[in-house]
Design a protein around this motif. Structure first.
Motif, PDB file in Angstrom:
ATOM      1  N   GLY A   1       0.815  -1.216   0.000  1.00  0.00           N
ATOM      2  CA  GLY A   1       0.000   0.000   0.000  1.00  0.00           C
ATOM      3  C   GLY A   1       0.847   1.264   0.000  1.00  0.00           C
ATOM      4  N   ILE A   2       1.900   1.256   0.813  1.00  0.00           N
ATOM      5  CA  ILE A   2       2.769   2.436   0.883  1.00  0.00           C
ATOM      6  C   ILE A   2       3.498   2.652  -0.447  1.00  0.00           C
ATOM      7  CG2 ILE A   2       4.856   3.340   1.978  1.00  0.00           C
ATOM      8  CD1 ILE A   2       3.897   2.007   4.570  1.00  0.00           C
ATOM      9  N   THR A   3       3.995   1.570  -1.034  1.00  0.00           N
ATOM     10  CA  THR A   3       4.725   1.690  -2.299  1.00  0.00           C
ATOM     11  C   THR A   3       3.827   2.213  -3.411  1.00  0.00           C
ATOM     12  OG1 THR A   3       6.157  -0.153  -1.643  1.00  0.00           O
ATOM     13  CG2 THR A   3       6.128   0.426  -3.974  1.00  0.00           C
TER      14      THR A   3
ATOM     15  N   LEU B   1      -2.784   7.044   2.791  1.00  0.00           N
ATOM     16  CA  LEU B   1      -1.948   6.351   3.760  1.00  0.00           C
ATOM     17  C   LEU B   1      -2.709   6.087   5.058  1.00  0.00           C
ATOM     18  CD1 LEU B   1       0.763   5.224   4.711  1.00  0.00           C
ATOM     19  CD2 LEU B   1       1.397   7.562   5.392  1.00  0.00           C
ATOM     20  N   GLU B   2      -3.475   7.052   5.486  1.00  0.00           N
ATOM     21  CA  GLU B   2      -4.244   6.882   6.717  1.00  0.00           C
ATOM     22  C   GLU B   2      -5.246   5.736   6.581  1.00  0.00           C
ATOM     23  OE1 GLU B   2      -7.297   9.680   9.183  1.00  0.00           O
ATOM     24  OE2 GLU B   2      -5.333  10.551   8.696  1.00  0.00           O
TER      25      GLU B   2
ATOM     26  N   ALA C   1      -1.038   9.809  13.975  1.00  0.00           N
ATOM     27  CA  ALA C   1       0.299  10.216  14.426  1.00  0.00           C
ATOM     28  C   ALA C   1       1.324  10.043  13.312  1.00  0.00           C
ATOM     29  CB  ALA C   1       0.693   9.404  15.653  1.00  0.00           C
ATOM     30  N   ILE C   2       1.185   8.983  12.539  1.00  0.00           N
ATOM     31  CA  ILE C   2       2.129   8.717  11.444  1.00  0.00           C
ATOM     32  C   ILE C   2       1.966   9.750  10.329  1.00  0.00           C
ATOM     33  CG2 ILE C   2       2.760   7.060   9.648  1.00  0.00           C
ATOM     34  CD1 ILE C   2       2.024   4.836  11.635  1.00  0.00           C
ATOM     35  N   THR C   3       0.749  10.035   9.942  1.00  0.00           N
ATOM     36  CA  THR C   3       0.522  10.986   8.847  1.00  0.00           C
ATOM     37  C   THR C   3       0.942  12.407   9.253  1.00  0.00           C
ATOM     38  OG1 THR C   3      -1.780  11.216   9.600  1.00  0.00           O
ATOM     39  CG2 THR C   3      -1.342   9.641   7.824  1.00  0.00           C
ATOM     40  N   GLU C   4       0.730  12.751  10.519  1.00  0.00           N
ATOM     41  CA  GLU C   4       1.149  14.076  10.966  1.00  0.00           C
ATOM     42  C   GLU C   4       2.670  14.217  10.928  1.00  0.00           C
ATOM     43  OE1 GLU C   4      -0.507  14.748  14.793  1.00  0.00           O
ATOM     44  OE2 GLU C   4      -2.567  14.886  14.055  1.00  0.00           O
ATOM     45  N   ARG C   5       3.359  13.170  11.302  1.00  0.00           N
ATOM     46  CA  ARG C   5       4.817  13.240  11.271  1.00  0.00           C
ATOM     47  C   ARG C   5       5.330  13.322   9.839  1.00  0.00           C
ATOM     48  NH1 ARG C   5       9.243   8.989  13.778  1.00  0.00           N
ATOM     49  NH2 ARG C   5      11.053  10.046  12.841  1.00  0.00           N
ATOM     50  N   LEU C   6       4.675  12.640   8.931  1.00  0.00           N
ATOM     51  CA  LEU C   6       5.096  12.694   7.530  1.00  0.00           C
ATOM     52  C   LEU C   6       4.905  14.097   6.954  1.00  0.00           C
ATOM     53  CD1 LEU C   6       3.782   9.344   5.971  1.00  0.00           C
ATOM     54  CD2 LEU C   6       6.160  10.057   6.224  1.00  0.00           C
TER      55      LEU C   6
ATOM     56  N   VAL D   1       9.009   6.248   4.314  1.00  0.00           N
ATOM     57  CA  VAL D   1       7.694   6.132   4.962  1.00  0.00           C
ATOM     58  C   VAL D   1       7.665   4.925   5.897  1.00  0.00           C
ATOM     59  CG1 VAL D   1       5.229   5.780   4.569  1.00  0.00           C
ATOM     60  CG2 VAL D   1       6.532   7.261   3.033  1.00  0.00           C
ATOM     61  N   ARG D   2       8.213   3.801   5.461  1.00  0.00           N
ATOM     62  CA  ARG D   2       8.232   2.600   6.305  1.00  0.00           C
ATOM     63  C   ARG D   2       9.110   2.798   7.538  1.00  0.00           C
ATOM     64  NH1 ARG D   2      10.405  -1.742   4.059  1.00  0.00           N
ATOM     65  NH2 ARG D   2      11.089  -0.890   2.067  1.00  0.00           N
ATOM     66  N   GLN D   3      10.163   3.567   7.393  1.00  0.00           N
ATOM     67  CA  GLN D   3      11.022   3.857   8.543  1.00  0.00           C
ATOM     68  C   GLN D   3      10.265   4.685   9.581  1.00  0.00           C
ATOM     69  OE1 GLN D   3      14.246   2.694   9.057  1.00  0.00           O
ATOM     70  NE2 GLN D   3      13.899   3.541  11.118  1.00  0.00           N
TER      71      GLN D   3
END
Length: 441
Positions: free
Chosen positions: A158-160, A176-177, A192-197, A211-213
């Motif tokens: 999905g991320i790729t 992504l969310e 939290a992940i999308t905000e950091r990105l 993104v995976r990191q």
């Protein structure tokens, strides 16, 4: 001797016939009158008679079964005895039959040599079979990564598909969310992940690896506070562990694996087969007891589970064992009568020790997804769950449910399982889990 006789002998010993003339065998045979005319004396007659006696068998041997046809090649004598050498007809006639001339021709030794005895086969011992090469034993992280491969593959794909040669924008963050929520990571973790990105990267290209990191780092942040080992050295003479959970989550198997670990640490362990509704559960626990050297307290199928727990507590205290592991029947969290029975078991245990059970472990099946959140809530209220064991993470693509449970309830996660083997249940590590679910090495 007549020319006819010489022709016969010449043909017999290599004389050639004209190809267009067919030999007349009858004409070549000498008549009686011809023999009389040719005899000059008695000795000559004897020699001639002897020669004819010797020649006739030889001629018979060379005589073809059928008359030679035109163009036929005369047959060769191949079975002549090797020690007898025939000369020409003149030499035969002049031989004194009384004293046979000494044959100076060396007779070939035709005696076949005796075959040399074959050497006896040397008994070579069969080579010892090469030991089967054992596959290198996988580390716990390798087994964990393999077990979470379905979950990590779903997230990675999905991320790729989103972050490939595109600049970060609002639509990408929404996609992504959705992927993170579908993986059961929970809404809070996904946000939290999308905000950091989006922080400092908006309208910039970002690789799927980056993104995976970030995903791994954020998951580790959530799990780190709940990753606690199970500590049974709390000072009690008898540490009582009560195992609860719905049907099929692996309670009995988890008890067996815990018993093995505790016995390896040198502790004395007793098992109580409190799942009296299932004969298979009782037999399974007995087998684990035999494997680990732990005593098993069991009753007939259908016996009162609370009464069995009371007896097990009594015997464990009398025998001064270190740990008592009590199994219970699987029950749905929405069945009030079954939850009432679980409360009764706990009350009976407290009659022996008001502080018992000291540890209440809830086993969760990762494949149940969001339903696992409800189980934690209900069992927590009834039995006072103190820690979690997450099983069957290798059977789902939604292993992120553990992250959602940790974020919502904050209960300690003591063990996770990624298979049915004894070694597939290990203490929980937040970093290992985060890297495995993000597909990082």
């Amino acid at each position: 001797m007549s020319e006819k006789k010489r022709g016969f002998l010449g043909r017999l010993f290599g004389g050639k016939e004209k190809p267009d003339e067919q030999p007349d065998i009858a004409a070549e045979t000498p008549s009686a009158s011809e023999e009389t005319d040719e005899r000059k004396d008695e000795d000559t007659a004897d020699v001639t008679a002897s020669v004819e006696m010797d020649v006739e068998p030889v001629a018979a041997m060379a005589m073809p079964s059928e008359p030679f046809g035109i163009g036929a090649e005369p047959q060769l004598i191949t079975d002549m005895p090797p020690t007898q050498v025939y000369a020409g007809p003149e030499e035969i006639l002049s031989t004194d039959l009384g004293d046979e001339p000494e044959d100076t021709t060396e007779t070939p030794d035709v005696t076949e040599p005796e075959p040399e005895p074959e050497p006896e086969p040397v008994q070579v011992p069969a080579p010892a079979p090469e030991p089967a090469l054992e596959e290198p034993k996988q580390s716990w992280f390798q087994r964990l990564k393999e077990g979470l491969s379905r979950s990590s593959a779903s997230l990675t794909e999905g991320i790729t598909s989103i972050f490939t040669k595109r600049k970060l924008d609002a639509s990408m963050l929404e996609e992504l969310e959705d992927i993170l929520i579908q993986a059961d990571l929970g809404v809070d973790t996904a946000m939290a992940i999308t905000e950091r990105l989006s922080d400092g990267r908006y309208n910039k290209e970002i690789s799927p690896e980056e993104v995976r990191q970030i995903l791994a780092e954020e998951v580790e942040k959530v799990l780190e506070p709940v990753a606690r080992p199970l500590d049974l050295d709390t000072g009690q003479k008898l540490h009582v562990v009560l195992m609860v959970g719905v049907n099929g989550t692996g309670k009995t198997t988890t008890i067996g694996k815990l018993s093995r670990k505790l016995r390896a640490e040198g502790k004395t362990v007793m098992l109580a087969a409190g799942d009296t509704f299932r004969a298979a559960a009782v037999e399974q626990l007995k087998i684990w007891g035999e494997r680990t050297g732990a005593e098993v307290i069991a009753r007939d199928t259908g016996a009162d589970a609370a009464g069995l727990a009371f007896d097990a507590m009594k015997e464990a205290l009398e025998k001064q064992v270190d740990v008592l592991l009590i199994d219970t029947a699987g029950r749905l969290q929405n069945k009030a009568e079954l939850m009432d029975e679980l409360e009764k078991v706990i009350r009976v245990i407290k009659k022996h020790d008001p502080e018992a059970p000291h540890t209440v472990l809830l086993t969760l099946d990762a494949t149940t997804g969001q339903n696992a959140l409800n189980q934690v809530e209900i069992f927590g209220k009834v039995s006072g769950v103190t820690g979690l064991v997450m099983t069957k993470l290798d059977g789902t693509a939604r292993g992120g449910i553990l992250v959602a449970i940790a974020a919502k309830h904050g209960l300690p996660v003591h063990f996770i399982g990624v298979g049915e083997g004894v070694e597939d249940l290990e203490p929980f590590s937040a970093k290992d889990f985060a890297n495995a679910i993000a597909g990082l090495a």
